[in-house]
Scaffold this active site. Structure first.
Site, PDB file in Angstrom:
ATOM      1  N   CYS A   1       6.345 -22.022   1.207  1.00 59.42           N
ATOM      2  CA  CYS A   1       6.538 -20.575   1.320  1.00 59.42           C
ATOM      3  C   CYS A   1       5.778 -20.003   2.510  1.00 59.42           C
ATOM      4  O   CYS A   1       6.291 -19.143   3.221  1.00 59.42           O
ATOM      5  CB  CYS A   1       6.025 -19.855   0.063  1.00 59.42           C
ATOM      6  SG  CYS A   1       6.445 -20.637  -1.479  1.00 59.42           S
ATOM      7  N   ASP A   2       4.553 -20.444   2.708  1.00 62.24           N
ATOM      8  CA  ASP A   2       3.644 -19.717   3.607  1.00 62.24           C
ATOM      9  C   ASP A   2       3.198 -20.486   4.839  1.00 62.24           C
ATOM     10  O   ASP A   2       2.545 -19.912   5.716  1.00 62.24           O
ATOM     11  CB  ASP A   2       2.386 -19.294   2.817  1.00 62.24           C
ATOM     12  CG  ASP A   2       2.750 -18.357   1.672  1.00 62.24           C
ATOM     13  OD1 ASP A   2       3.723 -17.614   1.813  1.00 62.24           O
ATOM     14  OD2 ASP A   2       2.052 -18.381   0.637  1.00 62.24           O
TER      15      ASP A   2
ATOM     16  N   CYS B   1       1.435 -22.349  -1.990  1.00 62.61           N
ATOM     17  CA  CYS B   1       2.764 -22.881  -1.667  1.00 62.61           C
ATOM     18  C   CYS B   1       2.945 -23.028  -0.161  1.00 62.61           C
ATOM     19  O   CYS B   1       3.178 -22.034   0.540  1.00 62.61           O
ATOM     20  CB  CYS B   1       3.833 -21.953  -2.250  1.00 62.61           C
ATOM     21  SG  CYS B   1       5.521 -22.464  -1.824  1.00 62.61           S
TER      22      CYS B   1
END
Ligand code: NAP
Length: 332
Positions: free
Chosen positions: A160-161, A157
């Protein structure tokens, strides 16, 4: 979409019938549990059970490290810690949490049948309404090293990261729209982004291809597969094999994003509920209603587009309110 759900055949409504059973315990399922518990519906949430490090109750956040974009946590929070807080909050309001896998669901008649630990005989539980929150699984490459390094430089993701890879040389595996979207997002942070694709032609749409190819930070490694990801506790490199020349090379990437698609977890009910053409569970009219009266869905199993913890949680709230109103309208 405006078709109305079809009603399952009516049957008895004895005392041991639960008002609501929630299947799945990611942000969607646990938010539905919090809301239905606070509405005094005595929900039972069947959270799944661990079968490997990459298959645990709590959904995909159990496989991530730091979460920085979940509102309310200005300093970030670890994925497992966040899910443990969701769970504690559901338990605080009396949601019953069962650590088991649902093995069979029968949605053909009211009350619905739910089996755990087997699939014959009488159902283990019966419920007037069911909230499905079984999520989706990121497809992985199937390497042993993926288990070790997921959340430690390996991610599925970018939203997200990506932030953690500022000024690093990283790669994205895949050749579809997801891979290019991830690559473009990651190019905001990383020094370079290499898209590793197993063919020399992308599957992604033309417009995404044009955008990615015009991005100076993005380059392509064609006809290559990832054979291994190197590093003990963080990603230090990626072993690639060139399918044309046969050359095997270790590339010094410090981040790997696998973007080869997702699979919604619909095995339990794929033959009982309407699905979208892409295999995701179909919900109607911007609500959590599915094609069957009394069955609601939330989270990634019905959302191939946003796939964020916060949107899953929001849809879990919607499913709880929809179920509550449905039960009320049916005299429960
Ligand atoms: P996808 O279209 O199925 O593409 C998966 C890609 O991963 C393909 O290029 C495939 O290679 C590759 N792949 C699959 N298994 C692999 C393996 N084991 N090893 C190496 N490579 C592998 O999946 P997606 O990109 O997630 O997209 C899913 C759907 O969502 C699509 O309809 C897409 O258009 C849509 N989507 C749209 C957008 C957007 O418009 N902004 C963004 C994301 C997704 P091959 O090409 O060789 O099969």
């Amino acid at each position: 979409m405006s078709e109305s759900p079809s009603a399952p055949a009516a049957a008895d409504s004895s005392d041991d019938v639960r008002n609501v059973i929630i299947v799945g315990s990611g942000p969607a399922g646990l938010t539905a549990a919090i809301y239905t518990a606070r509405a005094s519906l005595d929900p039972l949430i069947i959270e799944g059970e661990p079968s490997s490090t990459s298959d645990q109750p709590g959904g995909q956040l159990m496989l991530t490290t730091e979460v920085e974009n979940f509102p309310g946590f200005p300093d970030g929070v670890m994925g497992p810690e966040l899910m443990s807080s969701f769970r504690a909050q559901a338990a605080r309001f009396g949601a019953e949490i069962l650590t088991a896998k649902v093995t069979r669901l029968d949605l053909s008649a009211q009350p619905f049948g739910v089996w755990v630990g087997g699939d014959d005989g009488e159902p283990t539980y019966r419920a007037r309404s069911v909230i499905i929150a079984t999520g989706a699984s990121s497809l992985m490459l199937g390497l042993e090293s993926e288990r070790r390094l997921l959340g430690h430089g390996l991610s599925t993701c970018a939203t997200c990261d990506g932030f953690f890879f500022r000024d690093q040389d990283i790669c994205v595996v895949g050749g579809g729209d997801s891979a290019l979207e991830e690559a473009m997002f990651l190019s905001r942070f990383a020094r370079t982004v290499t898209v590793i694709h197993r063919r020399e032609e992308l599957r992604a749409s033309r417009i995404m291809q044009d955008r990615a190819m015009a991005n100076e930070k993005i380059s392509f490694l064609w006809n290559n597969v990832v054979e291994d990801i190197v590093g003990d506790d963080k990603v230090e490199g990626v072993v690639t094999r060139d399918l044309v020349s046969g050359d095997v090379v270790t590339q010094p990437f410090t981040g790997v994003f696998v973007a080869i698609g997702h699979r919604p977890n619909t095995d339990l009910f794929a033959d009982q509920l309407a699905l979208e053409d892409n295999g995701y569970l179909r919900t109607f009219d911007g609500t959590s209603r599915t094609s069957l009266d009394g069955v609601f869905a939330c989270g990634d199993v019905q959302d191939h587009w946003y796939r964020q913890a916060i949107t899953a949680a929001g849809s879990g709230c919607m499913a709880a309110i929809d179920a509550e109103r449905w039960l009320e309208s049916h005299g429960h």
